[in-house]
Scaffold this active site. Sequence first.
Site, mmCIF file in Angstrom:
data_model
loop_
_atom_site.group_PDB
_atom_site.id
_atom_site.type_symbol
_atom_site.label_atom_id
_atom_site.label_comp_id
_atom_site.label_asym_id
_atom_site.label_seq_id
_atom_site.Cartn_x
_atom_site.Cartn_y
_atom_site.Cartn_z
ATOM 1 N N GLU A 118 0.807 -1.091 0.136
ATOM 2 C CA GLU A 118 0.010 -0.004 -0.147
ATOM 3 C C GLU A 118 0.836 1.160 -0.053
ATOM 4 O O GLU A 118 1.973 1.232 0.873
ATOM 5 C CB GLU A 118 -0.885 -0.084 1.245
ATOM 6 C CG GLU A 118 -1.743 1.247 1.398
ATOM 7 C CD GLU A 118 -2.578 1.222 2.700
ATOM 8 O OE1 GLU A 118 -3.445 1.948 2.788
ATOM 9 O OE2 GLU A 118 -2.110 0.510 3.746
ATOM 10 N N CYS A 175 -5.588 -2.529 2.416
ATOM 11 C CA CYS A 175 -5.365 -2.567 3.953
ATOM 12 C C CYS A 175 -6.741 -2.786 4.593
ATOM 13 O O CYS A 175 -7.153 -3.897 4.621
ATOM 14 C CB CYS A 175 -5.086 -0.970 4.262
ATOM 15 S SG CYS A 175 -4.753 -0.842 6.079
ATOM 16 N N LYS A 193 -9.479 2.444 -3.611
ATOM 17 C CA LYS A 193 -9.966 1.910 -2.236
ATOM 18 C C LYS A 193 -11.058 2.631 -1.843
ATOM 19 O O LYS A 193 -11.513 3.725 -2.074
ATOM 20 C CB LYS A 193 -8.820 2.425 -1.151
ATOM 21 C CG LYS A 193 -9.086 1.679 0.031
ATOM 22 C CD LYS A 193 -8.079 2.219 1.217
ATOM 23 C CE LYS A 193 -8.395 1.547 2.600
ATOM 24 N NZ LYS A 193 -7.209 2.097 3.522
#
Length: 496
Positions: free
Chosen positions: A259, A372, A322
């Site tokens: 990430e 994440c 995301k």
Amino acid sequence: MYKTKIICLLLGILSGLVFAPIFFIPALFTFSYLCYIVQKSQNWQVAAKFGYLFGFGHFLSGMYWISIGVSVYIADFWWAIPFALFGLPIILAFFISANCTLSFFAKNNKYYQLIFCLLWVLFEWIRSWILTGLPWNLIGYAFSFSEILIQPLSITGIYGLSFIVIYISTSAYPVFTKKFTQLKILLASSMLILTVMVIYGAVRVSTNPTNFTDIKVRLVQPSIPQTAKWDQEEFWHNLMLHINLSENLEPTDLIIWSEAALVVPDDIPQVKLKLLNMLNSTNAILITGGISDNKKHGDQFELYSAMYALDKNNNKLFEYHKSHLVPFGEYMPLKNILPFKKLTHGLIDYKEGDGGLVYIKKYHLKIKPLICYESIFPNFVRTNNEIVDVIINITNDAWYGKSSGPYQHFHISRSRAVENGLPMIRVANNGISAIVDPIGRIVKKLNLNEINYIQGLIPQKLTTPTIFSQFGNFAMLLSIVFIILIHYLLSLIFDE
């Protein structure tokens, strides 16, 4: 009552140790005392207080590590450390308090313990979506120390496993009430459930060996400290560390970085040149985390936390944004009211992406991408493995140092592989990077603080979809009905 309050607080703290990395499983039976003391309470207000103190201790010991993340930029956020350490447990404790309050009203019911367990799972589910949701350290994750005991995830999902775990954990509560017939029922049903779990898990593990695709993958874990990650003076050192770990004489098809591994746009000429040289020398495709924007200006400008793939010809094969953002970390909720800035670098909040699947045509590889925090949401991840080949989860747990946070995050993420019958490739800047097969076996891994890479093959997915991936929480409800039926039948046998 003062003594009982202290006991509830201390047992709550002890109960938080059932999760990774300690997995102190005997502490599960602290829930038997909680179940008992709620039933014994004089009124619902007292039950609520006992539940709140237990809950505060539970979340304090289980999630203390969030304050470590805040302390990374202590000069700017020193004032937030006590809020992170105590504020979150203060809020989350209300869920356990509410469970205990409602359970109190069923204290004279023959099936009080079952009601307590059902309410526990209900409030775990509510916690997973209210105020954007935080389904962290659900009690079912206490069994993630064992690849056999987590196999029911393929049927029930994590909420069903939570019901099983809390049912077993409260089975000893009649010891305190001295109702030994009830104790026989609960212990017998718990042993039967555990036996079924072990048999199912052992059979599933033994009959599903790890098979591999032909796709070679290289997972790069540079373990860059969070304080250095966004430091402009460290940028080239950080980039070259990634490249040096990625370049290897051993051939590979995919190189995967973590990430926000690229903290600048990939089209900056000097950066592009370094990346293309690496990809041409390895003849690989790079999948990396980075930042992205919508190429607009002014009020229309939007910034995203992204995962994208680049080939040696500088073609962007996919870009994923995301969609589950971390409140206070990647954006500030109630920004017009709260005069604070987010923890992550930059003044601009990240915007939510659309989620979805991505595809690498060269390898006919269908990917469920997760960045994440997204991996903790079971229903967000739930995917039929007929349309996906692999989960790729990139993350950065450098925020949390040597605390329990990175270990918990890994085991939570690993559970998604079991639920969906899909292999998982997990790459952390720092944390735990691993290749996980579709029943949750760890094929290869890098530990916290290691600076290294993993070279391996992507495991094959299961040939048939899991029950959970097809039916979701409906399958969880059926598992609860099954356990209630076992409880009822054994009560007919043992009741005098």
